[in-house]
Scaffold this active site. Structure first.
Site, PDB file in Angstrom:
ATOM      1  N   CYS A 188       0.823  -1.206   0.000  1.00 49.85           N
ATOM      2  CA  CYS A 188       0.000   0.000   0.000  1.00 49.85           C
ATOM      3  C   CYS A 188       0.854   1.252   0.000  1.00 49.85           C
ATOM      4  O   CYS A 188       0.539   2.239  -0.645  1.00 49.85           O
ATOM      5  CB  CYS A 188      -0.844   0.040   1.258  1.00 49.85           C
ATOM      6  SG  CYS A 188      -2.435  -0.663   1.034  1.00 49.85           S
ATOM      7  N   CYS A 336       1.904 -22.741 -15.699  1.00 50.29           N
ATOM      8  CA  CYS A 336       0.585 -23.142 -15.187  1.00 50.29           C
ATOM      9  C   CYS A 336      -0.432 -22.882 -16.304  1.00 50.29           C
ATOM     10  O   CYS A 336      -0.120 -23.092 -17.479  1.00 50.29           O
ATOM     11  CB  CYS A 336       0.246 -22.400 -13.894  1.00 50.29           C
ATOM     12  SG  CYS A 336       0.108 -20.611 -14.091  1.00 50.29           S
TER      13      CYS A 336
END
Ligand SMILES: [Zn+2]
Length: 378
Positions: A188, A336
């Protein structure tokens, strides 16, 4: 459990007691609940305030930090008058204003591996609004080991997540088996966040906590909220038998502090091996004289549906316990479905010393589109 509501409480909580599923019995459950909020920051602030306002009478606040000026735009428990004070004290003052009879337990040591088990033993439910991975995984692991329900929240820019993890119903590690390398994930502080976005996620965490207290949650689930896009989607979580924490053969059976060291970023080193390659580059590497080992980190059912020739299946969740099957001294290509899971595994492998681990961007889907249309898409 508390057995009585006064006239004052009936008036104070009348509007929420009218909701189906609450009533007097539900309000007494809320009154009796012992809830721990870890992190009195952007998420913990609204979460704790709404829990206090809803009539929770025993609330723990764990946070080791002090109130800073840069916190105030989103951490609405705190104000200019409490700048410099420990957040626990600042929080206790604000929460007592909202609910004068509330018992606030202050835990200014925060969540620590040495004390977390004892800390959790005092509460029925835990809310995690912390902002670093070491603490997040510590809380998630400790909750599973202590069989306590966990409401997790996180936020980044315009997006956030609210996770509900109930005992034996699938845990945080069923979704995110490995702690990522912090260097790979923006925080953040780096990315920026609106206070209002924290408000959405923190309030949602409080709603889920109340639903758990009222017995209205029976499954673990993860809500992914995109405030900018105006969307929220829900992923139902199922227990993963390969989960390193709650699976059938868990590798994490106790809290060991070395597992939760805030990982410092390794010093940059010379590494000519790219972190990611395209499927075209991957094909060329696989056809070279010194082909890398291709590791498929998808699930067995995905592998059964389609695969790239010679790929070795090691589902993401089982990578940490199967490192011995992965050679250190050979180039590795990890893939993947679309490249997200495999990037995380690649970063994990690099953090474990596999300097020649490389992700295949776009995964088997890009492979199917650009290299081999015989490989079915899904
Ligand atoms: Zn799990």
């Amino acid at each position: 459990m508390e057995s009585h509501l006064g006239e004052h409480e009936r008036t104070l909580f009348g509007r929420q007691m009218r909701i189906p599923g609450v009533g007097e019995v539900g309000q007494l459950k809320i009154k009796s609940a012992r809830i721990l909020v870890v992190g009195a920051g952007g998420l913990g602030s609204p979460a704790a305030m709404y829990l206090a306002a809803a009539g929770v009478m025993t609330l723990g606040v764990a946070d080791p930090d002090e109130v800073e000026l840069s916190n105030l735009h989103r951490q609405i428990l705190h104000g200019f008058d409490t700048l410099g004070l420990p957040k626990t004290i600042s929080a206790a003052e604000a929460l007592s204003e909202i609910n004068p009879g509330i018992r606030i337990a202050l835990h200014p040591e925060g969540a620590k591996p040495e004390t977390i088990s004892e800390l959790l033993s005092r509460y029925d439910l835990v809310l995690d609004g912390t902002d670093n991975f070491a603490t997040r995984y510590l809380i998630a692991d400790a909750c599973v080991l202590a069989q306590k329900p966990l409401v997790h929240g996180s936020v980044l820019r315009h997006e956030g997540q609210v996770g509900v993890f109930l005992p034996k119903c699938g845990c945080y590690r069923c979704v995110y088996p490995m702690m990522p390398d912090p260097a790979s994930v923006p925080t953040c502080a780096e990315s920026g966040v609106f206070g209002a976005t924290c408000g959405v996620i923190g309030s949602w965490m409080a709603s889920e906590a109340l639903a758990i207290v009222l017995g209205q949650r029976t499954q673990s689930r993860l809500q992914i909220v995109d405030v900018a896009g105006g969307t929220a989607k829900v992923l139902q979580i199922k227990p993963d038998v390969h989960c390193p924490l709650c699976g059938s053969n868990p590798t994490i059976q106790s809290i060991r502090s070395e597992r939760y060291q805030p990982t410092t970023c390794p010093a940059p080193m010379m590494n000519d091996v790219p972190l990611e390659v395209s499927v075209e580059q991957a094909r060329d590497l696989l056809q070279s004289d010194n082909p890398p080992l291709l590791i498929d980190v998808r699930e067995p059912d995905e592998y059964a549906h389609c695969r790239i020739a010679h790929a070795k299946l090691i589902p993401m969740a089982s990578v940490p316990e199967r490192l011995s099957e992965i050679p250190q001294n050979r180039p590795l290509l990890v893939h993947c479905h679309h490249g997200g899971r495999s990037l995380r595994v690649t970063q994990f492998l690099r953090s474990k010393g596999y300097k020649m681990a490389t992700n295949v961007k776009g995964g088997i889907d890009a492979w199917s589109l650009k290299i081999d249309p015989q490989v079915p898409r899904y």
